[in-house]
Design a protein around this motif. Structure first.
Motif, mmCIF file in Angstrom:
data_model
loop_
_atom_site.group_PDB
_atom_site.id
_atom_site.type_symbol
_atom_site.label_atom_id
_atom_site.label_comp_id
_atom_site.label_asym_id
_atom_site.label_seq_id
_atom_site.Cartn_x
_atom_site.Cartn_y
_atom_site.Cartn_z
ATOM 1 N N THR A 126 28.592 -2.351 15.584
ATOM 2 C CA THR A 126 28.904 -1.231 14.692
ATOM 3 C C THR A 126 28.855 0.111 15.393
ATOM 4 O O THR A 126 29.037 1.142 14.755
ATOM 5 N N GLU A 127 28.622 0.106 16.713
ATOM 6 C CA GLU A 127 28.566 1.376 17.420
ATOM 7 C C GLU A 127 29.922 2.071 17.382
ATOM 8 O O GLU A 127 30.967 1.427 17.379
ATOM 9 N N THR A 128 29.880 3.398 17.359
ATOM 10 C CA THR A 128 31.117 4.169 17.325
ATOM 11 C C THR A 128 31.902 3.974 18.611
ATOM 12 O O THR A 128 31.372 4.067 19.703
ATOM 13 N N THR A 129 33.169 3.674 18.470
ATOM 14 C CA THR A 129 34.051 3.582 19.623
ATOM 15 C C THR A 129 35.412 4.092 19.202
ATOM 16 O O THR A 129 35.691 4.239 18.015
ATOM 17 N N ASP A 130 36.259 4.374 20.173
ATOM 18 C CA ASP A 130 37.528 5.027 19.861
ATOM 19 C C ASP A 130 38.628 4.032 19.514
ATOM 20 O O ASP A 130 39.716 4.057 20.072
ATOM 21 N N PHE A 131 38.349 3.108 18.574
ATOM 22 C CA PHE A 131 39.393 2.205 18.122
ATOM 23 C C PHE A 131 40.395 2.982 17.280
ATOM 24 O O PHE A 131 40.039 3.843 16.485
ATOM 25 N N LEU A 132 41.665 2.626 17.417
ATOM 26 C CA LEU A 132 42.700 3.236 16.599
ATOM 27 C C LEU A 132 42.875 2.483 15.281
ATOM 28 O O LEU A 132 43.508 2.975 14.368
ATOM 29 N N TYR A 133 42.313 1.284 15.213
ATOM 30 C CA TYR A 133 42.427 0.494 14.000
ATOM 31 C C TYR A 133 41.271 -0.498 13.998
ATOM 32 O O TYR A 133 40.473 -0.550 14.929
ATOM 33 N N SER A 134 41.156 -1.326 12.968
ATOM 34 C CA SER A 134 39.999 -2.194 12.780
ATOM 35 C C SER A 134 39.862 -3.229 13.887
ATOM 36 O O SER A 134 40.850 -3.664 14.481
ATOM 37 N N SER A 135 38.625 -3.632 14.135
ATOM 38 C CA SER A 135 38.356 -4.652 15.140
ATOM 39 C C SER A 135 37.730 -5.879 14.483
ATOM 40 O O SER A 135 37.256 -5.835 13.348
ATOM 41 N N THR A 136 37.731 -6.973 15.226
ATOM 42 C CA THR A 136 37.103 -8.197 14.763
ATOM 43 C C THR A 136 36.442 -8.869 15.959
ATOM 44 O O THR A 136 36.489 -8.356 17.081
ATOM 45 N N SER A 137 35.822 -10.018 15.738
ATOM 46 C CA SER A 137 35.127 -10.717 16.812
ATOM 47 C C SER A 137 35.219 -12.224 16.597
ATOM 48 O O SER A 137 35.474 -12.700 15.480
ATOM 49 N N LEU A 138 34.983 -12.972 17.662
ATOM 50 C CA LEU A 138 35.063 -14.425 17.572
ATOM 51 C C LEU A 138 34.009 -14.999 16.634
ATOM 52 O O LEU A 138 34.264 -15.970 15.913
ATOM 53 N N ILE A 139 32.826 -14.396 16.635
ATOM 54 C CA ILE A 139 31.743 -14.924 15.813
ATOM 55 C C ILE A 139 32.111 -14.875 14.330
ATOM 56 O O ILE A 139 31.650 -15.699 13.531
ATOM 57 N N GLU A 140 32.974 -13.921 13.956
ATOM 58 C CA GLU A 140 33.414 -13.826 12.571
ATOM 59 C C GLU A 140 34.298 -14.997 12.170
ATOM 60 O O GLU A 140 34.542 -15.225 10.984
ATOM 61 N N TYR A 141 34.782 -15.738 13.156
ATOM 62 C CA TYR A 141 35.586 -16.935 12.898
ATOM 63 C C TYR A 141 34.806 -18.204 13.240
ATOM 64 O O TYR A 141 35.381 -19.280 13.412
ATOM 65 N N GLY A 142 33.486 -18.060 13.355
ATOM 66 C CA GLY A 142 32.640 -19.208 13.605
ATOM 67 C C GLY A 142 32.636 -19.688 15.034
ATOM 68 O O GLY A 142 32.241 -20.830 15.313
ATOM 69 N N ILE A 143 33.071 -18.825 15.975
ATOM 70 C CA ILE A 143 33.162 -19.206 17.380
ATOM 71 C C ILE A 143 32.124 -18.422 18.174
ATOM 72 O O ILE A 143 32.227 -17.195 18.279
ATOM 73 N N ASP A 144 31.142 -19.118 18.693
ATOM 74 C CA ASP A 144 30.098 -18.486 19.501
ATOM 75 C C ASP A 144 30.177 -19.094 20.900
ATOM 76 O O ASP A 144 29.769 -20.238 21.109
ATOM 77 N N VAL A 145 30.718 -18.357 21.826
ATOM 78 C CA VAL A 145 30.960 -18.859 23.176
ATOM 79 C C VAL A 145 30.351 -17.890 24.180
ATOM 80 O O VAL A 145 30.348 -16.680 23.955
ATOM 81 N N ALA A 146 29.836 -18.411 25.265
ATOM 82 C CA ALA A 146 29.287 -17.549 26.310
ATOM 83 C C ALA A 146 30.416 -16.796 26.993
ATOM 84 O O ALA A 146 31.474 -17.376 27.269
ATOM 85 N N PRO A 147 30.224 -15.502 27.276
ATOM 86 C CA PRO A 147 31.285 -14.723 27.925
ATOM 87 C C PRO A 147 31.826 -15.368 29.199
ATOM 88 O O PRO A 147 33.039 -15.395 29.425
ATOM 89 N N ILE A 148 30.946 -15.916 30.037
ATOM 90 C CA ILE A 148 31.399 -16.502 31.292
ATOM 91 C C ILE A 148 32.274 -17.732 31.047
ATOM 92 O O ILE A 148 33.271 -17.947 31.745
ATOM 93 N N ASP A 149 31.921 -18.541 30.064
ATOM 94 C CA ASP A 149 32.724 -19.729 29.756
ATOM 95 C C ASP A 149 34.092 -19.322 29.223
ATOM 96 O O ASP A 149 35.116 -19.940 29.573
ATOM 97 N N LEU A 150 34.116 -18.291 28.389
ATOM 98 C CA LEU A 150 35.390 -17.793 27.867
ATOM 99 C C LEU A 150 36.248 -17.253 29.003
ATOM 100 O O LEU A 150 37.452 -17.547 29.088
ATOM 101 N N PHE A 151 35.632 -16.486 29.887
ATOM 102 C CA PHE A 151 36.410 -15.898 30.989
ATOM 103 C C PHE A 151 36.967 -16.962 31.915
ATOM 104 O O PHE A 151 38.111 -16.851 32.393
ATOM 105 N N LYS A 152 36.211 -17.991 32.204
ATOM 106 C CA LYS A 152 36.702 -19.043 33.090
ATOM 107 C C LYS A 152 37.955 -19.710 32.528
ATOM 108 O O LYS A 152 38.887 -20.041 33.276
ATOM 109 N N GLU A 153 37.989 -19.894 31.223
ATOM 110 C CA GLU A 153 39.184 -20.483 30.601
ATOM 111 C C GLU A 153 40.368 -19.529 30.683
ATOM 112 O O GLU A 153 41.498 -19.942 30.941
#
Length: 228
Positions: A126-153
């Motif tokens: 929820t920190e303020t950032t300069d998005f021009l429109y709404s954001s979302t995240s993987l966890i909101e879709y039930g996906i909890d993955v380690a950043p390194i595993d995601l990046f490797k794919e």
């Protein structure tokens, strides 16, 4: 390709651009304290999300534009493996349900070094950032993955697409393009253009159709309908 892990740094792009390592490599960080997006916009980078850069050696910087589209396609393909339906937003974002889940930032040293930076929201924040429109995240879709595993794919997809001709990359990008064939606004530095998003050319330039008059746009912010 070599992977370099960092805990907290200014940004993965800055680290890759300033490195003395002449080889191609990747940097992934747990946290950035000075992450940036296009036009130097602030990008908050708390722990738990993916912050990575791929440093490439390329002979012709004129070809660098293709990597924004290539990276968006690579990210989209991985998200599709999670049964999501990503959309590519010109020129360098990936959306889910119209909300930003990933941003891409290309930077060069003006010679032969290209850095492809990416950020992907795995966890909401929820920190303020300069998005021009709404954001979302993987966890909101039930996906909890380690950043390194995601990046490797993503890196696997990126490498497999690197030698593919750009026309094929453009075709894959268009399959996922949001707003294609619809009315959009393009906000430039000193004016706003409206028209139908009729596609991109073989150099990734946006084609805006205003009653049959085609404008070619190399940079700008795209909005679907009127921006509030």
């Amino acid at each position: 390709m070599k992977l370099i892990f960092k805990d907290k740094i200014l940004s993965t792009n800055l680290e890759a651009l300033s490195s003395d390592d002449e080889s191609e490599f990747c940097i992934i960080a747990n946290e950035q304290i000075s992450g940036k997006g296009r036009y130097n916009r602030n990008w908050k980078s708390p722990k738990g999300n993916l912050y990575a850069s791929i440093k490439l050696n390329i002979c012709d910087l004129q070809e660098s534009c293709k990597y924004s589209f290539l990276t968006a396609v690579a990210i989209s393909m991985v998200l599709e493996d999670f049964n999501l339906i990503p959309q590519c937003k010109w020129p360098n974002d990936v959306l889910i349900d119209g909300k930003k889940i990933s941003g891409i930032l290309l930077q060069t040293n003006g010679k032969n070094r290209l850095v492809v930076g990416m950020g992907i929201n795995i966890k909401p924040f929820t920190e303020t950032t300069d998005f021009l429109y709404s954001s979302t995240s993987l966890i909101e879709y039930g996906i909890d993955v380690a950043p390194i595993d995601l990046f490797k794919e993503i890196l696997k997809k990126f490498i497999s697409l690197r030698d593919v001709d750009f026309c094929t990359i453009v075709t894959e990008w268009k399959k996922r393009a949001v707003g294609l064939g619809k009315k959009i606004e393009v906000h430039l530095e000193n004016k706003i253009l409206t028209g139908i998003f009729s596609g991109i050319d073989d150099n990734g330039i946006l084609l805006l159709d205003d009653d049959g008059v085609i404008s070619k746009i190399t940079a700008g912010d795209v909005f679907f309908g009127k921006k509030e």
